[in-house]
Design an enzyme around this catalytic site. Sequence first.
Site: not given
Length: 575
Positions: A296-298, A300
């Site tokens: 997921g957004s980790t 990013k």
Amino acid sequence: MIGGLPRIGNLLKRRKKVAEDGSIVVDAARKATGGKAKTRIIMTMAVFFTIYSTIAGRLVYLGLQNPDMSGGPQSRVTASRPDIVDRNGEVLATDIKTASLFAEPRRIVDADEAIEKLSTVLPEIDYEQTYHKLKSGAGFVWLQRQLTPKQQADIMALGIPGLGFRTEKRRFYPSGETSSYIVGLTNVDNQGISGMEKYIDDQGLTDLQASGLAVARDLRPVKLSIDLRVQHVVRDEVATGMERFHAIAAGAVVLNVKTGEVLAMASVPDFDPNNPYNAQDKDRLNRMSAGLYEMGSTFKSFTTAMALDSGKVTLESRFDASRPIRIGRQTIHDFHAKGRVLSVPEVFIYSSNIGSAREAEAVGIEGHREFLHRLGVLEKMQTELPEVARPTEPKVWKQVNSITIAFGHGVSTTPLQTAVGCAALMNGGFLIEPTFLPRTAEQAMEVAKKVVSEKTVQSMRYLYALNAEKGSGKSARVPGFRVGGKTGTAEKVVNGRYSHEKNFNAFVAAFPMDDPQYIVLTIADEPKPEKPGMGNTAASNAGVMAGNIIRRAASMLGVKPDFSHENGATLVSYQ
């Protein structure tokens, strides 16, 4: 009368002579008979002495021998193993002596009676299997390995002929579940089968055992990088978090960013290595190193670092996130849409999927793939722990792959590798493979690889601190310890489609942000709202767990609290 005296005297002389002659004859016979009897007695005694000496010698010989294993299972003597200790010398695993029960079926009088008596002490014993063993006529069979002292005493009290005990070694784990996935397990023959126990065997212990050189007094303890105090905190928080947030699993790792040492790592559900009856259950998995997830957004963190390190993007760059991105049959939305152009810091703290996709587009597909491999998140991790999964990625990267991977969908990696990649963005730009053995900063630099510039590192430190101050990282803040981080809430794939009901949440935190020393990464698998009406994004659970771990463990790690510049994300000059 007088004239008759000579005749009488002569008669008396003859009688005396006869008597004397007879006496002589009798004495000679007696001497002959007595000599033969004495010889027979000596010979009889010699025979009996020889027989009893032979029997006694045989008994002594047999008493010194191991049980005859012919016709039964071959079992090597369990060899010694070195103690495993944490970085402070606390024992994590050690050998203890235990008794194992065997039988000599040829000496069993009544198998049914023997089993009936044994079942009073060992109710779990398999009647049919044990019966076949006792009736096999073999010289030796195992009945039960590694008994408790009470079980041994109770079986001895039964007085069953044909049963015996053999002293063996077994592994004892004083910390129980606390470090079960790291320390690992041994089998019934005291051979390592998982975790660091298996690693130790693979380094040559098995050869020493086979050669008979694995003597307890000669084996030095194996010291791990783990700090048992911190390990206890981590395991306690993830176990509490799994229950509190109604998740099916949870986990966390604490990593030294300067050395790559794993200070603590836990995954629940776990097992008790002293009684590992459920260790092979489907849900018993070290999710931190052997579980593959879309993070997921980790991710990013990697996307933004990639864009900045490419030189094509700066912190002042801006990306249009006013409208969703449509590519093929997919539409990319923002969870917290702002509907406007966003700066790079805004893309990060608002966790914009659209902005991250634009960053990936700026770098290009090949550059994107190369950067993730450079950071090691798509390579199989090299470390001592045997349980390591190989990440997955598309065979051919297309535009849609690069866009979705930019916000953590489309590739799977392990949480531990994600933590290692984030450490490189905090420690000066060096990728250091993780280790479960002690390592100095100097030793780490000998194996480190430079993967991003110092300028990129300073920017990422600023963004992590800013996100904890103004973004989704607020839930992990701990006063005095200058925490920064990034959330990751990923929809799980169920039956080939992304589910809106099931998430895999993660939070990666670094502290202290002025000079990061440690990474803490937490995960929550399929968490639910703590209470009705509350959220179930990563900030609500994984972030909370990370904050609790830092709050309890920071002082143990030697980080002193500092309140002098609380609430201030400062971009350090990198001229």
